[in-house]
Scaffold this motif. Structure first.
Motif, PDB file in Angstrom:
ATOM      1  N   LEU A 121       0.822  -1.210   0.000  1.00 17.06           N
ATOM      2  CA  LEU A 121       0.000   0.000   0.000  1.00 17.06           C
ATOM      3  C   LEU A 121       0.857   1.263   0.000  1.00 17.06           C
ATOM      4  O   LEU A 121       0.561   2.233  -0.722  1.00 17.06           O
ATOM      5  N   ALA A 122       1.929   1.264   0.798  1.00 15.93           N
ATOM      6  CA  ALA A 122       2.802   2.434   0.860  1.00 15.93           C
ATOM      7  C   ALA A 122       3.469   2.692  -0.492  1.00 15.93           C
ATOM      8  O   ALA A 122       3.523   3.835  -0.966  1.00 15.93           O
ATOM      9  N   ALA A 123       3.961   1.630  -1.129  1.00 11.76           N
ATOM     10  CA  ALA A 123       4.612   1.773  -2.425  1.00 11.76           C
ATOM     11  C   ALA A 123       3.628   2.248  -3.486  1.00 11.76           C
ATOM     12  O   ALA A 123       3.929   3.139  -4.290  1.00 11.76           O
ATOM     13  N   VAL A 124       2.444   1.657  -3.470  1.00  8.46           N
ATOM     14  CA  VAL A 124       1.412   2.003  -4.458  1.00  8.46           C
ATOM     15  C   VAL A 124       0.954   3.448  -4.292  1.00  8.46           C
ATOM     16  O   VAL A 124       0.851   4.203  -5.262  1.00  8.46           O
ATOM     17  N   LEU A 125       0.690   3.856  -3.062  1.00 10.78           N
ATOM     18  CA  LEU A 125       0.173   5.199  -2.814  1.00 10.78           C
ATOM     19  C   LEU A 125       1.191   6.270  -3.184  1.00 10.78           C
ATOM     20  O   LEU A 125       0.839   7.280  -3.819  1.00 10.78           O
ATOM     21  N   LEU A 126       2.454   6.068  -2.801  1.00 10.41           N
ATOM     22  CA  LEU A 126       3.462   7.081  -3.121  1.00 10.41           C
ATOM     23  C   LEU A 126       3.710   7.121  -4.631  1.00 10.41           C
ATOM     24  O   LEU A 126       3.925   8.202  -5.198  1.00 10.41           O
ATOM     25  N   GLY A 127       3.660   5.971  -5.288  1.00 10.72           N
ATOM     26  CA  GLY A 127       3.795   5.953  -6.740  1.00 10.72           C
ATOM     27  C   GLY A 127       2.662   6.700  -7.419  1.00 10.72           C
ATOM     28  O   GLY A 127       2.882   7.457  -8.375  1.00 10.72           O
ATOM     29  N   MET A 128       1.450   6.532  -6.922  1.00  8.10           N
ATOM     30  CA  MET A 128       0.295   7.218  -7.508  1.00  8.10           C
ATOM     31  C   MET A 128       0.372   8.721  -7.278  1.00  8.10           C
ATOM     32  O   MET A 128       0.084   9.515  -8.181  1.00  8.10           O
ATOM     33  N   VAL A 129       0.750   9.111  -6.071  1.00  6.46           N
ATOM     34  CA  VAL A 129       0.871  10.549  -5.768  1.00  6.46           C
ATOM     35  C   VAL A 129       1.917  11.193  -6.672  1.00  6.46           C
ATOM     36  O   VAL A 129       1.694  12.287  -7.228  1.00  6.46           O
ATOM     37  N   TYR A 130       3.040  10.504  -6.844  1.00  4.19           N
ATOM     38  CA  TYR A 130       4.097  11.079  -7.683  1.00  4.19           C
ATOM     39  C   TYR A 130       3.660  11.153  -9.145  1.00  4.19           C
ATOM     40  O   TYR A 130       4.029  12.086  -9.861  1.00  4.19           O
ATOM     41  N   SER A 131       2.880  10.171  -9.599  1.00  7.70           N
ATOM     42  CA  SER A 131       2.434  10.176 -10.998  1.00  7.70           C
ATOM     43  C   SER A 131       1.476  11.329 -11.287  1.00  7.70           C
ATOM     44  O   SER A 131       1.267  11.688 -12.449  1.00  7.70           O
ATOM     45  N   LEU A 132       0.898  11.917 -10.228  1.00  5.77           N
ATOM     46  CA  LEU A 132       0.017  13.066 -10.431  1.00  5.77           C
ATOM     47  C   LEU A 132       0.763  14.243 -11.060  1.00  5.77           C
ATOM     48  O   LEU A 132       0.151  15.086 -11.721  1.00  5.77           O
ATOM     49  N   LEU A 133       2.072  14.319 -10.837  1.00  3.21           N
ATOM     50  CA  LEU A 133       2.855  15.384 -11.484  1.00  3.21           C
ATOM     51  C   LEU A 133       2.721  15.301 -12.998  1.00  3.21           C
ATOM     52  O   LEU A 133       2.538  16.312 -13.686  1.00  3.21           O
ATOM     53  N   LEU A 134       2.811  14.080 -13.516  1.00  2.00           N
ATOM     54  CA  LEU A 134       2.656  13.889 -14.958  1.00  2.00           C
ATOM     55  C   LEU A 134       1.223  14.157 -15.387  1.00  2.00           C
ATOM     56  O   LEU A 134       0.986  14.813 -16.413  1.00  2.00           O
ATOM     57  N   ALA A 135       0.269  13.669 -14.617  1.00  3.89           N
ATOM     58  CA  ALA A 135      -1.129  13.835 -14.992  1.00  3.89           C
ATOM     59  C   ALA A 135      -1.523  15.306 -15.083  1.00  3.89           C
ATOM     60  O   ALA A 135      -2.123  15.742 -16.068  1.00  3.89           O
ATOM     61  N   VAL A 136      -1.175  16.059 -14.062  1.00  6.36           N
ATOM     62  CA  VAL A 136      -1.545  17.480 -14.046  1.00  6.36           C
ATOM     63  C   VAL A 136      -0.841  18.234 -15.170  1.00  6.36           C
ATOM     64  O   VAL A 136      -1.461  19.021 -15.899  1.00  6.36           O
ATOM     65  N   ALA A 137       0.456  17.990 -15.321  1.00  4.70           N
ATOM     66  CA  ALA A 137       1.221  18.716 -16.343  1.00  4.70           C
ATOM     67  C   ALA A 137       0.773  18.354 -17.758  1.00  4.70           C
ATOM     68  O   ALA A 137       0.616  19.230 -18.615  1.00  4.70           O
ATOM     69  N   ALA A 138       0.568  17.060 -18.007  1.00  5.66           N
ATOM     70  CA  ALA A 138       0.265  16.615 -19.373  1.00  5.66           C
ATOM     71  C   ALA A 138      -1.203  16.793 -19.739  1.00  5.66           C
ATOM     72  O   ALA A 138      -1.516  17.118 -20.894  1.00  5.66           O
ATOM     73  N   ILE A 139      -2.106  16.589 -18.786  1.00  5.53           N
ATOM     74  CA  ILE A 139      -3.532  16.609 -19.103  1.00  5.53           C
ATOM     75  C   ILE A 139      -4.124  18.003 -18.916  1.00  5.53           C
ATOM     76  O   ILE A 139      -4.833  18.511 -19.793  1.00  5.53           O
ATOM     77  N   ASN A 140      -3.829  18.635 -17.787  1.00  8.46           N
ATOM     78  CA  ASN A 140      -4.400  19.948 -17.522  1.00  8.46           C
ATOM     79  C   ASN A 140      -3.664  21.069 -18.236  1.00  8.46           C
ATOM     80  O   ASN A 140      -4.299  21.980 -18.781  1.00  8.46           O
ATOM     81  N   PHE A 141      -2.322  20.989 -18.215  1.00  8.16           N
ATOM     82  CA  PHE A 141      -1.536  22.083 -18.795  1.00  8.16           C
ATOM     83  C   PHE A 141      -0.980  21.757 -20.175  1.00  8.16           C
ATOM     84  O   PHE A 141      -0.301  22.583 -20.769  1.00  8.16           O
ATOM     85  N   LYS A 142      -1.257  20.529 -20.663  1.00 11.01           N
ATOM     86  CA  LYS A 142      -0.855  20.118 -22.013  1.00 11.01           C
ATOM     87  C   LYS A 142       0.648  20.306 -22.255  1.00 11.01           C
ATOM     88  O   LYS A 142       1.088  20.699 -23.334  1.00 11.01           O
ATOM     89  N   ALA A 143       1.437  20.030 -21.210  1.00 15.05           N
ATOM     90  CA  ALA A 143       2.895  20.142 -21.331  1.00 15.05           C
ATOM     91  C   ALA A 143       3.445  18.978 -22.144  1.00 15.05           C
ATOM     92  O   ALA A 143       2.776  17.949 -22.340  1.00 15.05           O
TER      93      ALA A 143
END
Length: 313
Positions: A68-90
Protein backbone atom coordinates in the motif's frame (compact mmCIF):
# COMPACT_ATOMS: atom_id res chain seq x y z
CA UNK A 1 20.24 -23.27 -12.22
CA UNK A 2 17.66 -22.84 -9.45
CA UNK A 3 19.21 -19.49 -8.55
CA UNK A 4 19.00 -18.37 -12.19
CA UNK A 5 15.31 -19.24 -12.33
CA UNK A 6 14.72 -17.44 -9.04
CA UNK A 7 16.36 -14.21 -10.18
CA UNK A 8 14.76 -14.42 -13.62
CA UNK A 9 11.30 -14.60 -12.07
CA UNK A 10 11.84 -11.74 -9.64
CA UNK A 11 13.41 -9.41 -12.21
CA UNK A 12 10.70 -10.37 -14.69
CA UNK A 13 8.14 -9.48 -12.03
CA UNK A 14 9.58 -5.97 -11.82
CA UNK A 15 9.52 -5.55 -15.59
CA UNK A 16 5.98 -6.89 -15.93
CA UNK A 17 4.57 -4.58 -13.25
CA UNK A 18 6.25 -1.41 -14.52
CA UNK A 19 5.64 -2.21 -18.21
CA UNK A 20 1.95 -2.85 -17.46
CA UNK A 21 1.88 0.55 -15.78
CA UNK A 22 3.30 2.17 -18.90
CA UNK A 23 0.80 0.18 -20.96
CA UNK A 24 -2.20 1.62 -19.11
CA UNK A 25 -0.86 5.15 -19.36
CA UNK A 26 -0.13 4.94 -23.08
CA UNK A 27 -3.42 3.22 -23.85
CA UNK A 28 -5.08 6.29 -22.34
CA UNK A 29 -2.97 8.55 -24.57
CA UNK A 30 -0.26 9.74 -22.16
CA UNK A 31 3.38 8.73 -22.65
CA UNK A 32 4.90 7.95 -19.27
CA UNK A 33 8.67 8.35 -19.57
CA UNK A 34 8.75 9.03 -15.82
CA UNK A 35 8.44 5.38 -14.79
CA UNK A 36 12.00 5.43 -13.46
CA UNK A 37 11.19 8.23 -11.02
CA UNK A 38 7.90 6.59 -10.05
CA UNK A 39 9.76 3.37 -9.28
CA UNK A 40 12.15 5.22 -6.98
CA UNK A 41 9.27 6.86 -5.13
CA UNK A 42 7.43 3.57 -4.76
CA UNK A 43 10.62 1.97 -3.48
CA UNK A 44 11.01 4.81 -0.97
CA UNK A 45 7.47 4.40 0.34
CA UNK A 46 7.81 0.63 0.72
CA UNK A 47 11.28 0.83 2.28
CA UNK A 48 10.16 3.41 4.85
CA UNK A 49 7.21 1.23 5.78
CA UNK A 50 9.49 -1.78 6.28
CA UNK A 51 11.92 0.30 8.33
CA UNK A 52 9.38 1.78 10.75
CA UNK A 53 6.93 -1.07 11.20
CA UNK A 54 7.51 -2.62 14.63
CA UNK A 55 9.43 -5.88 14.89
CA UNK A 56 7.20 -8.91 14.99
CA UNK A 57 4.57 -7.51 12.62
CA UNK A 58 2.71 -10.48 11.09
CA UNK A 59 3.82 -11.31 7.55
CA UNK A 60 0.39 -10.71 5.93
CA UNK A 61 0.14 -7.27 7.54
CA UNK A 62 3.72 -6.46 6.55
CA UNK A 63 3.11 -7.40 2.93
CA UNK A 64 -0.18 -5.48 2.74
CA UNK A 65 1.16 -2.29 4.35
CA UNK A 66 4.38 -2.24 2.32
CA UNK A 67 2.46 -2.76 -0.93
CA UNK A 68 0.00 0.00 0.00
CA UNK A 69 2.80 2.43 0.86
CA UNK A 70 4.61 1.77 -2.42
CA UNK A 71 1.41 2.00 -4.46
CA UNK A 72 0.17 5.20 -2.81
CA UNK A 73 3.46 7.08 -3.12
CA UNK A 74 3.80 5.95 -6.74
CA UNK A 75 0.29 7.22 -7.51
CA UNK A 76 0.87 10.55 -5.77
CA UNK A 77 4.10 11.08 -7.68
CA UNK A 78 2.43 10.18 -11.00
CA UNK A 79 0.02 13.07 -10.43
CA UNK A 80 2.86 15.38 -11.48
CA UNK A 81 2.66 13.89 -14.96
CA UNK A 82 -1.13 13.83 -14.99
CA UNK A 83 -1.54 17.48 -14.05
CA UNK A 84 1.22 18.72 -16.34
CA UNK A 85 0.26 16.61 -19.37
CA UNK A 86 -3.53 16.61 -19.10
CA UNK A 87 -4.40 19.95 -17.52
CA UNK A 88 -1.54 22.08 -18.80
CA UNK A 89 -0.86 20.12 -22.01
CA UNK A 90 2.89 20.14 -21.33
CA UNK A 91 5.32 18.07 -23.37
CA UNK A 92 4.96 14.59 -21.90
CA UNK A 93 8.50 13.48 -22.71
CA UNK A 94 10.05 16.48 -20.98
CA UNK A 95 7.82 16.10 -17.93
CA UNK A 96 8.68 12.41 -17.66
CA UNK A 97 12.39 13.12 -17.96
CA UNK A 98 12.17 15.75 -15.22
CA UNK A 99 10.31 13.28 -13.01
CA UNK A 100 13.11 10.74 -13.42
CA UNK A 101 15.74 13.26 -12.36
CA UNK A 102 13.64 14.62 -9.50
CA UNK A 103 12.66 11.18 -8.16
CA UNK A 104 16.16 9.93 -7.43
CA UNK A 105 17.37 13.32 -6.18
CA UNK A 106 14.39 13.89 -3.89
CA UNK A 107 14.54 10.36 -2.44
CA UNK A 108 18.27 10.71 -1.78
CA UNK A 109 17.88 14.08 -0.04
CA UNK A 110 14.97 12.84 2.05
CA UNK A 111 16.71 9.67 3.23
CA UNK A 112 19.93 11.53 4.03
CA UNK A 113 17.98 14.12 6.02
CA UNK A 114 16.11 11.37 7.88
CA UNK A 115 19.30 9.48 8.72
CA UNK A 116 21.07 12.65 9.81
CA UNK A 117 18.18 13.61 12.09
CA UNK A 118 18.47 10.22 13.79
CA UNK A 119 22.29 10.28 13.92
CA UNK A 120 24.30 13.40 13.13
CA UNK A 121 27.20 11.24 11.96
CA UNK A 122 25.06 9.32 9.48
CA UNK A 123 24.62 11.08 6.14
CA UNK A 124 24.00 7.90 4.20
CA UNK A 125 21.15 7.58 1.67
CA UNK A 126 20.67 3.92 2.68
CA UNK A 127 17.61 2.34 4.26
CA UNK A 128 17.90 -1.12 5.82
CA UNK A 129 15.03 -3.61 6.02
CA UNK A 130 16.84 -6.83 6.91
CA UNK A 131 14.23 -8.42 9.15
CA UNK A 132 11.20 -7.02 7.34
CA UNK A 133 12.28 -8.55 4.03
CA UNK A 134 11.91 -12.05 5.47
CA UNK A 135 8.14 -11.60 5.46
CA UNK A 136 8.15 -11.67 1.66
CA UNK A 137 10.08 -14.93 1.32
CA UNK A 138 9.04 -18.57 1.52
CA UNK A 139 11.54 -21.39 0.95
CA UNK A 140 10.21 -24.35 -1.03
CA UNK A 141 12.69 -27.21 -1.59
CA UNK A 142 15.60 -24.79 -1.83
CA UNK A 143 13.70 -22.34 -4.03
CA UNK A 144 13.23 -18.83 -2.62
CA UNK A 145 9.64 -17.93 -3.45
CA UNK A 146 8.84 -14.24 -3.18
CA UNK A 147 5.22 -13.23 -2.60
CA UNK A 148 5.73 -10.43 -5.11
CA UNK A 149 5.83 -13.12 -7.82
CA UNK A 150 2.25 -14.09 -6.99
CA UNK A 151 1.20 -10.43 -6.82
CA UNK A 152 2.68 -9.94 -10.30
CA UNK A 153 0.71 -12.85 -11.75
CA UNK A 154 -2.48 -11.46 -10.24
CA UNK A 155 -1.68 -7.98 -11.61
CA UNK A 156 -1.07 -9.47 -15.06
CA UNK A 157 -4.39 -11.33 -15.10
CA UNK A 158 -6.27 -8.31 -13.76
CA UNK A 159 -4.67 -6.06 -16.38
CA UNK A 160 -5.68 -8.35 -19.25
CA UNK A 161 -9.24 -8.65 -17.97
CA UNK A 162 -9.48 -4.91 -17.33
CA UNK A 163 -8.25 -3.89 -20.77
CA UNK A 164 -10.14 -6.40 -22.88
CA UNK A 165 -13.15 -7.54 -20.88
CA UNK A 166 -14.42 -4.43 -19.08
CA UNK A 167 -16.16 -1.26 -20.19
CA UNK A 168 -13.50 0.79 -18.40
CA UNK A 169 -10.66 -0.84 -20.35
CA UNK A 170 -12.34 -0.46 -23.72
CA UNK A 171 -13.05 3.19 -22.99
CA UNK A 172 -9.48 3.73 -21.85
CA UNK A 173 -8.10 2.30 -25.10
CA UNK A 174 -10.59 4.37 -27.11
CA UNK A 175 -9.15 7.52 -25.51
CA UNK A 176 -5.68 6.50 -26.68
CA UNK A 177 -6.80 5.74 -30.22
CA UNK A 178 -9.53 8.28 -31.09
CA UNK A 179 -10.15 10.65 -28.18
CA UNK A 180 -12.45 12.92 -30.19
CA UNK A 181 -14.64 9.98 -31.17
CA UNK A 182 -14.65 8.76 -27.56
CA UNK A 183 -15.69 12.20 -26.36
CA UNK A 184 -18.50 12.35 -28.92
CA UNK A 185 -20.17 9.31 -27.31
CA UNK A 186 -19.96 10.73 -23.80
CA UNK A 187 -16.61 9.40 -22.53
CA UNK A 188 -14.72 11.89 -20.38
CA UNK A 189 -11.26 11.75 -21.96
CA UNK A 190 -9.61 13.79 -19.21
CA UNK A 191 -10.85 11.45 -16.46
CA UNK A 192 -9.84 8.35 -18.41
CA UNK A 193 -6.35 9.73 -18.96
CA UNK A 194 -6.05 10.56 -15.28
CA UNK A 195 -7.06 6.99 -14.51
CA UNK A 196 -4.46 5.61 -16.92
CA UNK A 197 -1.66 7.69 -15.41
CA UNK A 198 -2.68 6.84 -11.83
CA UNK A 199 -2.73 3.13 -12.64
CA UNK A 200 0.74 3.48 -14.12
CA UNK A 201 1.84 5.16 -10.88
CA UNK A 202 0.32 2.35 -8.85
CA UNK A 203 2.05 -0.43 -10.82
CA UNK A 204 5.29 1.54 -11.22
CA UNK A 205 5.50 2.19 -7.49
CA UNK A 206 4.89 -1.48 -6.79
CA UNK A 207 7.60 -2.41 -9.28
CA UNK A 208 10.00 -0.13 -7.43
CA UNK A 209 9.70 -1.91 -4.10
CA UNK A 210 9.94 -5.30 -5.81
CA UNK A 211 13.17 -4.19 -7.47
CA UNK A 212 15.01 -2.98 -4.37
CA UNK A 213 14.05 -6.08 -2.39
CA UNK A 214 15.03 -8.48 -5.20
CA UNK A 215 18.36 -9.52 -3.76
CA UNK A 216 19.45 -7.19 -0.98
CA UNK A 217 18.31 -6.18 2.50
CA UNK A 218 19.15 -2.49 2.18
CA UNK A 219 19.06 0.07 -0.58
CA UNK A 220 21.14 3.14 -1.32
CA UNK A 221 18.77 5.57 -3.01
CA UNK A 222 21.57 7.39 -4.81
CA UNK A 223 21.65 4.35 -7.10
CA UNK A 224 18.06 4.84 -8.23
CA UNK A 225 16.73 1.75 -10.00
CA UNK A 226 19.54 1.30 -12.52
CA UNK A 227 17.52 2.09 -15.62
CA UNK A 228 14.79 -0.48 -15.00
CA UNK A 229 12.12 2.10 -15.79
CA UNK A 230 13.54 2.55 -19.29
CA UNK A 231 14.03 -1.19 -19.66
CA UNK A 232 10.36 -1.62 -18.80
CA UNK A 233 9.46 0.78 -21.59
CA UNK A 234 11.44 -1.41 -23.98
CA UNK A 235 9.54 -4.44 -22.70
CA UNK A 236 6.26 -2.62 -23.24
CA UNK A 237 7.15 -1.69 -26.83
CA UNK A 238 8.49 -5.16 -27.62
CA UNK A 239 5.31 -6.58 -26.12
CA UNK A 240 3.20 -4.37 -28.41
CA UNK A 241 1.29 -2.83 -25.48
CA UNK A 242 -0.42 -6.19 -24.83
CA UNK A 243 -0.22 -7.78 -21.33
CA UNK A 244 0.47 -11.35 -22.48
CA UNK A 245 3.24 -10.31 -24.85
CA UNK A 246 4.65 -7.99 -22.21
CA UNK A 247 4.94 -10.96 -19.85
CA UNK A 248 6.87 -13.00 -22.43
CA UNK A 249 9.16 -10.08 -23.25
CA UNK A 250 9.78 -9.50 -19.53
CA UNK A 251 10.86 -13.12 -19.08
CA UNK A 252 13.42 -12.68 -21.87
CA UNK A 253 14.85 -9.45 -20.48
CA UNK A 254 14.64 -10.75 -16.92
CA UNK A 255 16.70 -13.78 -17.89
CA UNK A 256 19.53 -11.64 -19.23
CA UNK A 257 19.40 -9.40 -16.16
CA UNK A 258 19.55 -12.46 -13.90
CA UNK A 259 22.75 -13.61 -15.61
CA UNK A 260 24.49 -10.61 -14.08
CA UNK A 261 23.73 -11.98 -10.62
CA UNK A 262 24.52 -15.66 -11.10
CA UNK A 263 27.06 -15.92 -13.93
CA UNK A 264 29.76 -17.09 -11.50
CA UNK A 265 27.78 -20.25 -10.90
CA UNK A 266 28.07 -21.37 -14.52
CA UNK A 267 31.40 -22.81 -15.54
CA UNK A 268 30.98 -21.83 -19.20
CA UNK A 269 30.24 -18.20 -18.37
CA UNK A 270 32.77 -17.84 -15.58
CA UNK A 271 35.49 -19.35 -17.79
CA UNK A 272 35.14 -16.39 -20.14
CA UNK A 273 36.62 -14.17 -17.42
CA UNK A 274 34.42 -11.25 -18.41
CA UNK A 275 33.83 -8.43 -15.91
CA UNK A 276 30.52 -8.58 -14.06
CA UNK A 277 29.59 -5.23 -15.65
CA UNK A 278 29.39 -6.97 -19.04
CA UNK A 279 26.68 -9.30 -17.77
CA UNK A 280 24.84 -6.41 -16.14
CA UNK A 281 24.86 -4.63 -19.50
CA UNK A 282 23.27 -7.56 -21.33
CA UNK A 283 19.58 -6.66 -20.87
CA UNK A 284 20.19 -3.13 -22.13
CA UNK A 285 22.21 -4.33 -25.12
CA UNK A 286 19.51 -6.87 -25.92
CA UNK A 287 16.84 -4.18 -25.63
CA UNK A 288 18.65 -2.00 -28.17
CA UNK A 289 19.01 -4.90 -30.60
CA UNK A 290 15.42 -6.03 -30.18
CA UNK A 291 13.98 -2.54 -30.63
CA UNK A 292 16.23 -1.88 -33.62
CA UNK A 293 14.77 -4.88 -35.45
CA UNK A 294 11.18 -4.69 -34.25
CA UNK A 295 10.39 -0.99 -33.77
CA UNK A 296 9.21 -0.55 -37.37
CA UNK A 297 6.42 -3.05 -36.73
CA UNK A 298 5.34 -1.41 -33.49
CA UNK A 299 1.75 -0.21 -33.39
CA UNK A 300 1.49 2.27 -30.58
CA UNK A 301 -1.85 3.86 -29.64
CA UNK A 302 -2.50 6.50 -32.30
CA UNK A 303 -3.17 9.41 -29.95
CA UNK A 304 -0.40 8.76 -27.41
CA UNK A 305 1.61 11.85 -26.59
CA UNK A 306 -0.95 14.17 -28.18
CA UNK A 307 -2.58 16.55 -25.67
CA UNK A 308 -6.35 16.35 -25.95
CA UNK A 309 -8.21 19.54 -26.81
CA UNK A 310 -11.95 19.22 -26.38
CA UNK A 311 -12.50 22.05 -28.84
CA UNK A 312 -10.84 20.21 -31.73
CA UNK A 313 -12.63 17.67 -33.91
Amino acid sequence: MMLLVQYTLIFSSVLILVALGGCFSEHSGVINIGLEGIMVMGALGGALMMKFLPAGTPAPAMILLVVLAAVLLGMVYSLLLAVAAINFKADQTLVGTAMNLLGTAAATVFVKAMNTAADVNNVSSTIQYIDAKKSFLVYINGFEFNWFMLITVLALVCSWVTLYRTRFGLRLMACGEHPQAADSVGINVYKMRYAGVLISGMLGGLGGIVYITAGVSEWKFENGVAGFGFLSLAVMIFGQWKPTRIALAALLFGFFRALGNVYTGFSLLSSLNLPSAVYNMLPYIVSLLVLAFTSQKSRAPKAEGIPYDKGLR
